[in-house]
Design a protein around this motif. Structure first.
Motif, short mmCIF file in Angstrom:
data_model
loop_
_atom_site.label_atom_id
_atom_site.label_comp_id
_atom_site.label_asym_id
_atom_site.label_seq_id
_atom_site.Cartn_x
_atom_site.Cartn_y
_atom_site.Cartn_z
N ASP A 230 0.86 -1.18 0.00
CA ASP A 230 0.00 0.00 0.00
C ASP A 230 0.90 1.23 0.00
O ASP A 230 1.73 1.41 0.89
CB ASP A 230 -0.88 -0.04 1.25
N THR A 231 0.76 2.09 -0.99
CA THR A 231 1.62 3.28 -1.10
C THR A 231 0.98 4.54 -0.54
O THR A 231 1.52 5.63 -0.71
CB THR A 231 2.00 3.53 -2.57
N THR A 232 -0.15 4.41 0.14
CA THR A 232 -0.84 5.58 0.69
C THR A 232 0.06 6.36 1.64
O THR A 232 0.54 5.83 2.65
CB THR A 232 -2.11 5.15 1.44
N GLY A 233 0.31 7.63 1.31
CA GLY A 233 1.13 8.49 2.15
C GLY A 233 2.60 8.12 2.17
O GLY A 233 3.35 8.61 3.01
N LYS A 234 3.03 7.30 1.23
CA LYS A 234 4.41 6.81 1.23
C LYS A 234 5.18 7.28 0.01
O LYS A 234 4.59 7.71 -1.00
CB LYS A 234 4.41 5.28 1.29
N ILE A 235 6.50 7.23 0.12
CA ILE A 235 7.37 7.58 -1.00
C ILE A 235 7.84 6.27 -1.64
O ILE A 235 8.41 5.41 -0.97
CB ILE A 235 8.56 8.43 -0.53
N LEU A 236 7.57 6.15 -2.92
CA LEU A 236 7.86 4.91 -3.63
C LEU A 236 9.21 5.00 -4.34
O LEU A 236 9.44 5.89 -5.15
CB LEU A 236 6.77 4.62 -4.66
N CYS A 264 -0.08 8.23 -3.36
CA CYS A 264 1.36 8.20 -3.13
C CYS A 264 1.86 9.60 -2.79
O CYS A 264 1.38 10.60 -3.33
CB CYS A 264 2.04 7.68 -4.39
N ALA A 265 2.85 9.69 -1.89
CA ALA A 265 3.37 11.00 -1.48
C ALA A 265 4.49 11.49 -2.38
O ALA A 265 4.75 12.70 -2.46
CB ALA A 265 3.87 10.94 -0.04
N GLY A 266 5.18 10.57 -3.05
CA GLY A 266 6.30 10.95 -3.91
C GLY A 266 6.94 9.73 -4.52
O GLY A 266 6.68 8.60 -4.09
N VAL A 267 7.78 9.95 -5.52
CA VAL A 267 8.49 8.86 -6.18
C VAL A 267 9.97 9.19 -6.24
O VAL A 267 10.37 10.30 -6.61
CB VAL A 267 7.94 8.59 -7.60
N LEU A 268 10.79 8.22 -5.85
CA LEU A 268 12.24 8.34 -5.89
C LEU A 268 12.75 7.30 -6.88
O LEU A 268 12.53 6.10 -6.70
CB LEU A 268 12.82 8.09 -4.49
N VAL A 269 13.41 7.77 -7.93
CA VAL A 269 13.84 6.88 -9.02
C VAL A 269 15.33 6.58 -8.90
O VAL A 269 16.16 7.48 -8.87
CB VAL A 269 13.54 7.50 -10.40
N GLY A 270 15.64 5.30 -8.82
CA GLY A 270 17.02 4.85 -8.77
C GLY A 270 17.55 4.53 -10.15
O GLY A 270 17.12 5.09 -11.16
N GLY A 271 18.48 3.59 -10.21
CA GLY A 271 19.09 3.24 -11.48
C GLY A 271 18.12 2.60 -12.45
O GLY A 271 17.36 1.69 -12.09
N MET A 272 18.13 3.06 -13.69
CA MET A 272 17.43 2.41 -14.79
C MET A 272 18.54 1.90 -15.72
O MET A 272 18.94 2.59 -16.67
CB MET A 272 16.48 3.39 -15.48
N SER A 273 19.06 0.74 -15.39
CA SER A 273 20.31 0.27 -15.95
C SER A 273 20.13 -0.62 -17.18
O SER A 273 19.18 -1.39 -17.25
CB SER A 273 21.08 -0.52 -14.89
N LYS A 274 21.07 -0.49 -18.10
CA LYS A 274 21.15 -1.37 -19.27
C LYS A 274 19.82 -1.52 -19.99
O LYS A 274 19.38 -2.63 -20.28
CB LYS A 274 21.69 -2.74 -18.85
#
Length: 336
Positions: A230-236, A264-274
């Motif tokens: 559940d992403t309610t109020g969370k940063i994904l 959702c409160a926000g999105v944090l994007v990490g590596g999108m590799s290869k």
């Protein structure tokens, strides 16, 4: 009042209070603070297990991982089935589950460090019993395919650590100095603070909430199951490797249609590799693809978190509240 009237009133009351109870449980689930297992201290023991892919010719990396833990004053035990082979997997489902369950149940174990990811964790999820674990919670450490276990730990009410695995270690660990340092700091309970490089793709804003997520493919495949988070109020947080851009879009569109991002409160994007190249070009960057897929929402989106399938894979506590301040010229991520 007739017996029929009394019966009807009783039915209505049961229906009303039953719905209130269900609603209360839903609210409680969304607002529950996840339990933080005790951070490690000198003398504690870490269990190394392999819940998914085969560890063919990876003995040296596991030995190096054991030596690293020992250099920090920790003990290490390697699951008896870690180097087993069953086609694609590090042993049969039963063998991989046996090692993981033993580590969960053993009160002398303070953390469970996954040797590698790959594929296969989902095959043991329904076999795990959390009865003893809940009496003596401990840290789960890993990423990629281990996202399935992070989801399960999260829904069982416990924080976990998204960080490097044993096979992440090169012969010269100075090559991943920051990765190793943040791993050590996190498992010993020292606060971490990340300052990310700026990106013109960043959607500016500030968000605060528990950090959840992991590998995008695994998050997508969990939809509709009890391991879906559940992403309610969370940063994904999301990261990925080796996918076509249209696969990324397809997963985001599916999650969007399932209501995954609605609160959702926000999105944090990490590596999108290869990223793989399709015969028909997608036409935009993967960053723009993500922005387009999430254009209907107004939460902040930050790109460039050094976490995922690159050598620079900084540790993060999933389930812990973070504050994310996103600007075009940079992003700060503070674990509270």
């Amino acid at each position: 009042m007739t017996k029929i009237h009394c019966f009807l009133i009783l039915i209505c009351a049961c229906f009303f209070f039953g719905n209130v109870s269900a609603q209360d449980k839903s609210v409680q689930k969304n607002s529950t603070v996840l339990i933080q297992p005790p951070f490690l201290k000198s003398g504690d023991t870490v269990a190394i297990v392999a819940p998914s892919g085969i560890l063919k010719n990876r003995n040296d990396e596991v030995a190096q991982a054991v030596a690293l833990l020992q250099s920090w004053g920790l003990h290490a035990v390697v699951g008896k089935n870690v180097f087993n082979k069953a086609d694609h997997f590090a042993g049969t489902d039963a063998e991989r589950c046996e090692d993981f369950q033993k580590a969960m149940d053993d009160p002398t174990i303070s953390a469970i460090w996954c040797a590698r990811g790959g594929y296969g964790t989902v095959r043991i999820l329904d076999k795990l019993d959390y009865t003893k674990f809940k009496k003596n919670p401990k840290w789960l450490i890993g990423y990629s395919d281990i996202t399935a276990l992070h989801n399960q730990f999260h829904n069982e009410g416990f924080q976990s650590i998204h960080a490097m695995m044993c096979v992440s270690l090169p012969k010269d660990i100075s090559e991943i100095k920051e990765t190793v340092q943040t791993f050590k700091s996190t498992i010993f309970g020292k606060p971490v603070y990340y300052t990310l490089k700026g990106s013109t793709y960043n959607r500016v804003g500030e968000a605060s909430g528990p950090l959840v997520g992991g590998n995008l493919t695994i998050l997508h495949t969990m939809l509709g199951s009890k391991e879906s988070i559940d992403t309610t109020g969370k940063i994904l947080f999301i990261e990925e490797i080796g996918e076509y851009k249209y696969h990324i879009d397809r997963m985001l569109q599916s999650m969007k249609r399932a209501g995954y991002f609605d609160n959702c409160a926000g999105v944090l994007v990490g590596g999108m590799s290869k990223m793989r190249k399709n015969t028909t070009p997608w036409g935009t960057s993967v960053e723009q693809l993500i922005l387009d897929a999430l254009a209907d929402y107004d939460f902040p989106i930050a790109f460039g978190m050094p976490a995922g399938h690159e050598k620079d894979n900084r540790a993060m506590v999933l389930g812990e509240v973070i504050t994310m301040q996103v600007r075009k010229d940079g992003t700060t991520v503070v674990f509270e």
